[in-house]
Design a protein around this motif. Structure first.
Motif, short mmCIF file in Angstrom:
data_model
loop_
_atom_site.label_atom_id
_atom_site.label_comp_id
_atom_site.label_asym_id
_atom_site.label_seq_id
_atom_site.Cartn_x
_atom_site.Cartn_y
_atom_site.Cartn_z
N VAL A 58 0.84 -1.21 0.00
CA VAL A 58 0.00 0.00 0.00
C VAL A 58 0.87 1.26 0.00
O VAL A 58 0.59 2.23 -0.70
N GLU A 61 2.24 1.83 -3.45
CA GLU A 61 1.23 2.34 -4.36
C GLU A 61 0.94 3.82 -4.06
O GLU A 61 0.78 4.64 -4.96
N MET A 62 0.89 4.13 -2.77
CA MET A 62 0.64 5.53 -2.38
C MET A 62 1.73 6.43 -2.95
O MET A 62 1.45 7.51 -3.48
N ASN A 65 1.32 6.89 -6.72
CA ASN A 65 0.22 7.82 -7.02
C ASN A 65 0.57 9.24 -6.59
O ASN A 65 0.30 10.20 -7.30
N PRO A 157 -4.93 8.61 0.33
CA PRO A 157 -3.52 8.67 0.73
C PRO A 157 -2.62 9.46 -0.20
O PRO A 157 -1.81 10.26 0.26
N ALA A 158 -2.73 9.28 -1.50
CA ALA A 158 -1.79 9.93 -2.41
C ALA A 158 -1.90 11.46 -2.29
O ALA A 158 -0.90 12.16 -2.19
C1 LIG Z 1 -3.61 4.73 -6.68
O1 LIG Z 1 -4.25 5.05 -7.89
C2 LIG Z 1 -5.06 4.02 -8.39
C3 LIG Z 1 -5.56 4.43 -9.77
O2 LIG Z 1 -6.09 5.72 -9.73
C4 LIG Z 1 -6.20 3.76 -7.42
O3 LIG Z 1 -7.01 2.73 -7.86
C5 LIG Z 1 -5.61 3.38 -6.06
O4 LIG Z 1 -6.62 3.23 -5.10
C6 LIG Z 1 -4.63 4.42 -5.60
N1 LIG Z 1 -4.00 3.94 -4.39
C7 LIG Z 1 -3.59 4.70 -3.39
C8 LIG Z 1 -3.02 4.03 -2.18
O5 LIG Z 1 -3.66 5.91 -3.43
#
Ligand SMILES: *[C@@H]1O[C@H](CO)[C@@H](O)[C@H](O)[C@H]1NC(C)=O
Ligand SMILES: *[C@@H]1O[C@H](CO)[C@@H](O)[C@H](O)[C@H]1NC(C)=O
Ligand SMILES: *[C@@H]1O[C@H](CO)[C@@H](O)[C@H](O)[C@H]1NC(C)=O
Ligand SMILES: *[C@@H]1O[C@H](CO)[C@@H](O)[C@H](O)[C@H]1NC(C)=O
Ligand SMILES: *[C@@H]1O[C@H](CO)[C@@H](O)[C@H](O)[C@H]1NC(C)=O
Length: 946
Positions: A58, A61-62, A65, A157-158
């Motif tokens: 996670v 990914e954060m 993004n 989060p992002a």
């Molecule tokens: C990152 O971006 C993707 C695509 O927009 C989204 O599905 C995902 O939830 C996001 N994850 C986080 C942790 O922000």
């Protein structure tokens, strides 16, 4: 009569002093060709390893993004290029890409840790400084990262990471209001005819959501504790304190990312700039950053200043590595030059180094010892500490035969070579002089930086190399100082600081210092002391008595338990460091006594230290830290103010009501230590009331040179642990997008504006406790002479208009209320004031205040000021009547601010901007319309866009 929606209550004291400071944080983050490098995300050793499998993906990914969000928000000027996630040493089953080199949880930029109960699962940034200062760290909880529901309240989060990054990196603030906050309300009123914000049929005023935005934000007003409950309104028509704004998911607004409860939509991707900024919004950002937009403040940061890192076409995918903390390596680089004989420095250094090796340096770390004078030589190669044998063998290598010149570079070069190929590379350089033989520090600097060494420095005496702090600054490691007459144990504290700095042990194995005496010199035959064991500590209690000569102590120390029982059994004696140690596996709570029989030789000293582990490994102990908030490489008090900051927390929970005294030892060895009582009441240097961060301005200087710091923290009947804000009247009922499970703790009211909420019903008393803590040193250049008054009064931050009395031939009378600033920052008494009333925000910026039209000046009699009780020392709430000779019009919002002056004419920064709204019921005659016209003009541009 008077509607003043944002007036702070008298009980909240808010004063702060604002001067430009460029403070260097310990973070190693750099922006290189548009990419941030060396960003560290630390996972707390308090978290179980089982969390790793879900958390690490996670976090990755954060970051990916967030890098895109950042790239857009900075208009293609910055993204995250190189990020390390550092996991605890104990997470041995988790896959990693590498071992940690400089990365550690305690010095990470983003901490993943258990909640701070004040914020619960809301991400936040700790930033005790002023606008433009870097913050300490960002905190996110595992629950926030794992449970999607929190994004609904706090943002995804992002985006939230980018918002917190802006606060941490560039020193900007939120652009929102807080429910019930006296200074930063959720809604603020607008000049009637210009308003285009949200209105309610019942309202007499027009108002707007307190955010920065380029366009109208759609949404609804509901009670904060229940999204289905309609708001109630004040008699002036403004929403009540319990009313919050729930934005619709589908917005067209592009700004501002700093308005975080709104960021769940796909819009809001930009920061406000000077075109979109609303300087009238009552946000923390406007208040702290003089009405400037976030973008303007960002552009003043070295990341972007002078067109550094101009826009680029593409961002890069972040390179994210997982690294594990490891056992550190230390190389002691000790000065053995001739001058080390002065003031017994060589002998004092020998003893301190030996005691550190014998008792402090952590098990399984490796230590090497290098000596240098005109050349360097090896006293001990890197040796892994596995037990007493290695400790004693290393300690016995430190001799005291010094001679010759000073080649610091030679010592450092040897340390660099010893650490070749190692992971966590730490050098502790101790020197008392200027380098005078090659190789010089400059000759090895590039290698030190490229190999990512951490070089902590200790300046011994008043003549140590002037630029010593540069080493620490460039390698992001602390600098210490010890003067020749030090009695405060500063030398040993510096050694401890070096080995505890980046150690991220889990709480159950972290020792906490509860008592430390100064060096005691006495001609008495016995000495008795006491220390307090509180309920949160007591396991492996370790009492140490140190003497400069073994013969000074006739019989080793005896401890007496709180119930009077004498603890039998001899103390352990170390005859290299002259240290007696008594360990109590489970020390009873209460006041302990200690006794020792001495040789009556008053030229000798003893010194006692007590530390212990948390009593219950699952209950976080009370821990304190102290530091100067100033650039590492030195500062002149004439150029900027210097804050002293201490934290007092139980785990992540703030402690309220502690007594915190900081002792600052000046370079002038004839001057005594200066005492500062640090405060957490939002007054003076303290940014937020009740957050467990206690602050004060440094206002006394005894000479140019290096100052050291230590804090003594005491808790008693009036101190308590803040376990979180008061609960909602009833738990949020099911709303549209609301899902909840019983184990999620959600506070739908974001925290914290100007005060930290506190629930006396759930707060736990701390009882009596004591803590001792010391920090790295401060280098002061060009201090004011003793008779020179150059420090201005600090900024008043809680000015408000308490009353307005109707018109007579002399004008309208306003009663203004604020907390008195000092003469020098927060010390002493200010002696004069200037007040202005205007409808034009730029008249009340630091730049605009002096140039504003004379018609904006509020009038008062000098004699009245003297007699009013307004000229009182820092920290009192004062009220004063001033007269406005212009016309006031109902249905209009007015702005008021002040500047304080000391008797030498030094002027404070402009205070916060207070406002008041004249509502229709006020029977004022309608006079000339000039003022409201000006007001309209200044606001027209902004409101025409909304
Ligand atoms: C990152 O971006 C993707 C695509 O927009 C989204 O599905 C995902 O939830 C996001 N994850 C986080 C942790 O922000
Ligand atoms: C959101 O707004 C856009 C543009 O105004 C519109 O096309 C779209 O249908 C809206 N979506 C929803 C769910 O309201
Ligand atoms: C605490 O004391 C116990 C028993 O003497 C010992 O085994 C343990 O290592 C000590 N813990 C620490 C962190 O020193
Ligand atoms: C706490 O300290 C105060 C002052 O030193 C003392 O009067 C009081 O008895 C102590 N309380 C407890 C519970 O030990
Ligand atoms: C301000 O003036 C009003 C009206 O004259 C008076 O009642 C009030 O006491 C004054 N307040 C202060 C703080 O002087």
């Amino acid at each position: 009569m008077l509607s003043s929606p944002s007036a702070p209550s008298l009980s909240v004291l808010l004063v702060a002093c604002l001067l430009p400071v460029e403070i260097v944080a310990f973070s190693r983050v750099e922006l290189v060709n548009n990419g941030y490098e060396n960003l560290v995300i630390g996972i707390s050793p308090s978290l179980p390893e089982s969390e790793g499998a879900t958390l690490i993906p996670v976090i990755k990914e954060m970051i990916k993004n967030a890098s895109e969000v950042l790239f857009t928000a900075t208009r293609r000027r910055a993204f995250f290029r190189d990020v390390r996630i550092v996991i605890p040493k104990s997470w041995s089953n988790t896959d990693t890409d590498d071992v940690a080199v400089f990365e550690s949880f305690t010095e990470s930029d983003l901490r993943i840790d258990n909640p701070n109960p004040v914020y619960e699962n809301q991400p936040y940034t700790r930033q005790p400084g002023e606008c433009r200062d870097p913050g300490d760290f960002i905190h996110m909880t595992p629950a926030y990262l794992k449970e999607e529901i929190f994004s609904y309240y706090y943002g995804p989060p992002a985006k939230v990471l980018v918002m917190e990054w802006a606060r941490l990196r560039w020193g900007v603030y939120d652009e929102i209001g807080y429910s019930g906050d006296p200074k930063y309300p959720i809604f603020f009123s607008l000049p009637r005819e210009e308003a285009s914000g949200r209105t309610d049929v019942r309202s007499q005023v027009e108002y707007q959501v307190n955010v920065c935005t380029d366009t109208y934000i759609k949404g609804k007003e509901r009670m904060w504790f229940d999204e289905t409950l309609m708001c109630t309104y004040t008699h002036e028509g403004l929403p009540d304190d319990d009313c919050v704004f729930f934005p619709d998911a589908n917005q067209t607004a592009k700004s501002s990312l700093m308005s975080f409860p709104l960021v769940f939509s796909d819009t809001l991707v930009e920061f406000c700039d000077d075109h979109t900024h609303n300087s009238l919004a009552k946000t923390k950002h406007n208040d702290r950053c003089d009405g400037q937009s976030v973008w303007e403040v960002m552009l003043q940061h070295s990341d972007f200043k002078a067109n550094a890192n101009p826009a680029t076409s593409n961002s890069e995918e972040p390179n994210i590595k997982v690294v594990r903390e490891t056992n550190p390596d230390y190389v002691l680089v000790l000065d053995y030059s001739g001058s080390m004989s002065t003031a017994n420095r060589m002998v004092r250094l020998q003893l301190a180094a030996q005691r550190w090796l014998l008792h402090e340096v952590p098990l399984y770390s490796s230590v090497a010892i290098v000596r240098f004078d005109s050349t360097a030589s090896l006293l001990a190669p890197l040796t892994k500490i596995e037990g007493e044998t290695e400790r004693k063998s290393l300690a016995s290598q430190i001799h005291t035969s010094n001679n010759g010149g000073t080649s610091i570079g030679a010592g450092l070069k040897m340390a660099v070579d010893l650490l070749e190929g190692r992971a966590d590379k730490n050098v502790f350089l101790i020197t008392d002089g200027e380098e005078n033989e090659a190789p010089m520090v400059a000759d090895v600097m590039d290698e030190i930086i490229s190999k990512k060494l951490c070089v902590s420095t200790l300046a011994l005496g008043g003549n140590a190399a002037k630029d010593l702090e540069k080493l620490g600054d460039l390698t992001k490691c602390p600098s210490y100082t010890v003067n020749d007459n030090d009695v405060s144990n500063a030398l040993e504290n510096a050694f401890e600081g070096v080995s505890t700095r980046q150690l991220s042990a889990s709480p159950e194995e972290s020792f906490i210092k509860i008592e430390e005496t100064p060096k005691i010199q006495t001609a008495d035959a016995t000495y008795e002391g006491s220390f307090l064991v509180d309920s949160t500590v007591g396991r492996n209690l370790t009492f140490r008595l140190k003497a400069d000569a073994k013969s000074h102590v006739i019989s080793g120390p005896t401890l007496v338990k709180p119930d009077g029982t004498i603890l039998q059994g001899a103390a352990d004696f170390d005859d290299i460091g002259n240290v007696w140690t008594v360990v109590v596996p489970d020390a009873e709570e209460g006041t302990w006594q200690w006794k020792v029989t001495l040789s009556q030789d008053s030229s000798k000293y003893i010194q006692a230290t007590v530390q212990a582990l948390p009593r219950d490994p699952n209950d976080a102990p009370i821990v304190t830290t102290v530091k100067f908030l100033a650039p590492a490489t030195g500062v002149s008090p004439k150029d900027q103010s210097i804050k002293i900051i201490a934290t007092v927390m139980k785990g992540n929970s703030p402690i309220r009501g502690a007594n915190v005294i900081a002792y600052v030892t000046p370079p002038d060895i004839t001057a005594s230590a200066q005492e500062y009582e640090l405060l957490d009441n939002g007054a003076g240097a303290d940014a937020v009331s009740g957050d467990g961060i206690y602050s004060r301005y440094m206002t006394t200087f005894a000479g140019e040179g290096r100052y050291s710091i230590k804090a003594l923290v005491k808790g008693g009947s009036s101190s308590s642990v803040n376990n979180g804000p008061p609960p909602p009247p009833s738990f949020p009922s099911a709303g549209r997008r609301r899902r909840r499970s019983a184990d999620l703790s959600i506070n739908p009211r974001p925290c914290c504006g100007s005060i930290v909420p506190y629930d006396p019903d759930t707060a736990t008393p701390t009882g009596n406790f004591t803590r001792v803590s010391s920090g790295s040193s401060l280098k002061v250049s060009d201090p004011p002479a003793p008779d020179e008054d150059i420090l201005p009064p600090c900024k008043v931050t809680d000015l408000h208009v308490a009353e307005l009395y109707g018109q007579d031939e002399g004008g309208s009378i306003l009663t203004l209320v604020w907390t008195s600033p000092g003469d020098d920052h927060d010390e002493g008494t200010a002696s004069d004031y200037t007040f202005r009333l205007t409808g034009v925000r730029p008249d009340l910026t630091n730049k605009g205040f002096g140039e504003a039209p004379a018609s904006t000046l509020l009038q008062f009699e000098r004699a009245a000021l003297n007699e009013s009780g307004v000229l009182v020392p820092f920290g009192s709430s004062v009220a004063f009547n001033v007269t406005y000779r212009g016309d006031l019009t109902f249905g209009t919002e007015y702005l008021v601010a002040l500047k304080a002056k000391d008797e030498a004419g030094n002027e404070s920064p402009v205070s916060n901007v207070a406002s008041f709204f004249l509502d229709q019921k006020l029977a004022l005659p309608t006079w000339a319309d000039e003022l409201i016209k000006t007001l309209k003009k200044s606001n027209a541009e902004f409101f025409s866009k909304t």
